[in-house]
Design an enzyme around this catalytic site. Structure first.
Site, PDB file in Angstrom:
ATOM      1  N   HIS A   1       1.686  10.462   0.583  1.00 50.44           N
ATOM      2  CA  HIS A   1       1.300   9.157   1.105  1.00 50.44           C
ATOM      3  C   HIS A   1       2.003   8.873   2.432  1.00 50.44           C
ATOM      4  O   HIS A   1       3.031   9.447   2.758  1.00 50.44           O
ATOM      5  CB  HIS A   1       1.621   8.045   0.106  1.00 50.44           C
ATOM      6  CG  HIS A   1       3.083   7.890  -0.202  1.00 50.44           C
ATOM      7  ND1 HIS A   1       3.777   8.774  -0.981  1.00 50.44           N
ATOM      8  CD2 HIS A   1       3.979   6.935   0.170  1.00 50.44           C
ATOM      9  CE1 HIS A   1       5.033   8.385  -1.083  1.00 50.44           C
ATOM     10  NE2 HIS A   1       5.191   7.267  -0.392  1.00 50.44           N
TER      11      HIS A   1
ATOM     12  N   ASP B   1       3.514   5.367   4.084  1.00 53.02           N
ATOM     13  CA  ASP B   1       3.915   4.096   3.495  1.00 53.02           C
ATOM     14  C   ASP B   1       3.025   2.944   3.940  1.00 53.02           C
ATOM     15  O   ASP B   1       2.804   2.725   5.135  1.00 53.02           O
ATOM     16  CB  ASP B   1       5.371   3.772   3.858  1.00 53.02           C
ATOM     17  CG  ASP B   1       6.368   4.604   3.065  1.00 53.02           C
ATOM     18  OD1 ASP B   1       6.012   5.097   1.983  1.00 53.02           O
ATOM     19  OD2 ASP B   1       7.515   4.765   3.548  1.00 53.02           O
TER      20      ASP B   1
ATOM     21  N   HIS C   1       4.712  11.866   3.072  1.00 55.97           N
ATOM     22  CA  HIS C   1       5.823  12.369   2.264  1.00 55.97           C
ATOM     23  C   HIS C   1       5.502  12.258   0.786  1.00 55.97           C
ATOM     24  O   HIS C   1       4.574  11.545   0.378  1.00 55.97           O
ATOM     25  CB  HIS C   1       7.140  11.652   2.601  1.00 55.97           C
ATOM     26  CG  HIS C   1       7.115  10.180   2.405  1.00 55.97           C
ATOM     27  ND1 HIS C   1       6.512   9.300   3.281  1.00 55.97           N
ATOM     28  CD2 HIS C   1       7.633   9.394   1.419  1.00 55.97           C
ATOM     29  CE1 HIS C   1       6.655   8.067   2.875  1.00 55.97           C
ATOM     30  NE2 HIS C   1       7.333   8.085   1.728  1.00 55.97           N
TER      31      HIS C   1
ATOM     32  N   ARG D   1      16.893   2.102   0.205  1.00 58.84           N
ATOM     33  CA  ARG D   1      16.023   2.296   1.369  1.00 58.84           C
ATOM     34  C   ARG D   1      15.926   1.036   2.211  1.00 58.84           C
ATOM     35  O   ARG D   1      15.774  -0.071   1.693  1.00 58.84           O
ATOM     36  CB  ARG D   1      14.620   2.702   0.905  1.00 58.84           C
ATOM     37  CG  ARG D   1      13.692   3.129   2.050  1.00 58.84           C
ATOM     38  CD  ARG D   1      12.277   3.325   1.541  1.00 58.84           C
ATOM     39  NE  ARG D   1      11.665   2.046   1.175  1.00 58.84           N
ATOM     40  CZ  ARG D   1      10.564   1.939   0.427  1.00 58.84           C
ATOM     41  NH1 ARG D   1       9.988   3.017  -0.072  1.00 58.84           N
ATOM     42  NH2 ARG D   1      10.068   0.745   0.155  1.00 58.84           N
TER      43      ARG D   1
END
Length: 287
Positions: A98, A100, A235, A249
């Site tokens: 995907h 993000d 990723h 994150r």
């Protein structure tokens, strides 16, 4: 600290580099400028041995790249709403390729992931170079894709429906390079094409964009940090492990993806032809 102290080691031939000689808690302007250059060159950069990274320094690195997101749903580090906690034991396993949040009009520019706890084996993350995915397509197919857009959708009971339309081929605002900008997780359809045509082309693009020749794979160690460019990569977190895997994150809010204007109007079904415009992705059954 002089930028000459940096050691840069490529992770694969396609993208990715590990950078040593950087303390992310004490990042000078000169060092950040060099890190930014390396990010644009390698698309994802890794900083091992950053266990001492403080939440304040993590957020500060994100702010050097742009405005930092405060996520509305995900769990946060206490006292630092800009940092989300990704805990595999709580379902945070992004084990599908995907980009993000492409279902938003302004997807994130970059993400900075600090791995706190890693399994003894497995749990690697992979990235794929979408410049190469575009550049290795045949010239006639590139010409077609340059004139198309794609619809990206998130639709869950928890979040409701979010959708955005972006160019199939994105032009990077800093490098000027073109990259493929469709993703198996979120891309629904190409509105200028019939639904069967859209599904067939997207399936080919998904498979092509995920090819191992465009990939790098990073073996995490506790304390390592990854910084990646969300505008030209996909990723995937490999779900091949047991035991805890926990990270923190910071996400940098995005810009509007730009590319060539669509050269054709939206496809209009003929007669009683069924189109299924609200179908979510090309790999799932129709609604």
């Amino acid at each position: 600290m002089s930028t000459r102290q940096l050691t840069v080691t490529p992770v694969s031939g396609a993208l990715g580099a590990e950078i040593r000689g950087v303390d992310l808690t004490d990042l000078t302007d000169d060092l950040f400028e060099r890190v930014h250059e390396l990010l644009l060159e390698y698309l994802v950069v890794f900083f091992p041995d950053q266990a001492h990274l403080t939440p304040e320094a993590h957020i500060a690195l994100g702010r050097r790249l742009g405005e930092v997101e405060v996520h509305p749903f995900l769990p946060k580090v206490e006292g630092h709403p800009e940092i989300v906690v990704l805990d595999a034991d709580q379902g945070a396993k992004a084990d599908e390729w995907h980009i993000d949040v492409t279902f938003r009009p302004n997807p994130p520019v970059a993400s900075i992931l600090h791995l706190i706890t890693c399994p003894e084996a497995g749990g690697d993350t992979m990235w794929s170079n979408q410049y190469l995915a575009y550049e290795t397509l045949s010239e006639p197919l590139r010409d077609l894709l340059d004139g198309l857009t794609a619809v990206h959708v998130l639709n869950t009971p928890q979040t409701g429906e979010h959708r955005a339309e972006h160019p199939v081929v994105r032009v990077h605002p800093e490098t000027g390079r073109r990259s493929l900008y469709v993703t198996r997780m979120w891309t629904s359809h190409i509105p200028q094409l019939s639904r069967p045509e859209s599904d067939a082309i997207l399936q080919h693009l998904f498979d092509h964009s995920e090819s191992p020749r465009f990939n790098c794979r990073y073996r995490w160690r506790p304390g390592a940090v990854a910084l990646w460019d969300n505008r030209a990569t996909q990723h995937l977190a490999v779900n091949d492990y047991t035991g805890p895997r926990r990270g923190q994150r910071v996400t940098v809010l995005g810009d509007e993806p730009t590319g060539d204007a669509p050269r054709w109007k939206e496809y209009r079904p003929r007669g009683d032809e069924r189109y299924w415009p609200r179908h979510v992705t090309a790999r799932h059954g129709y609604e």
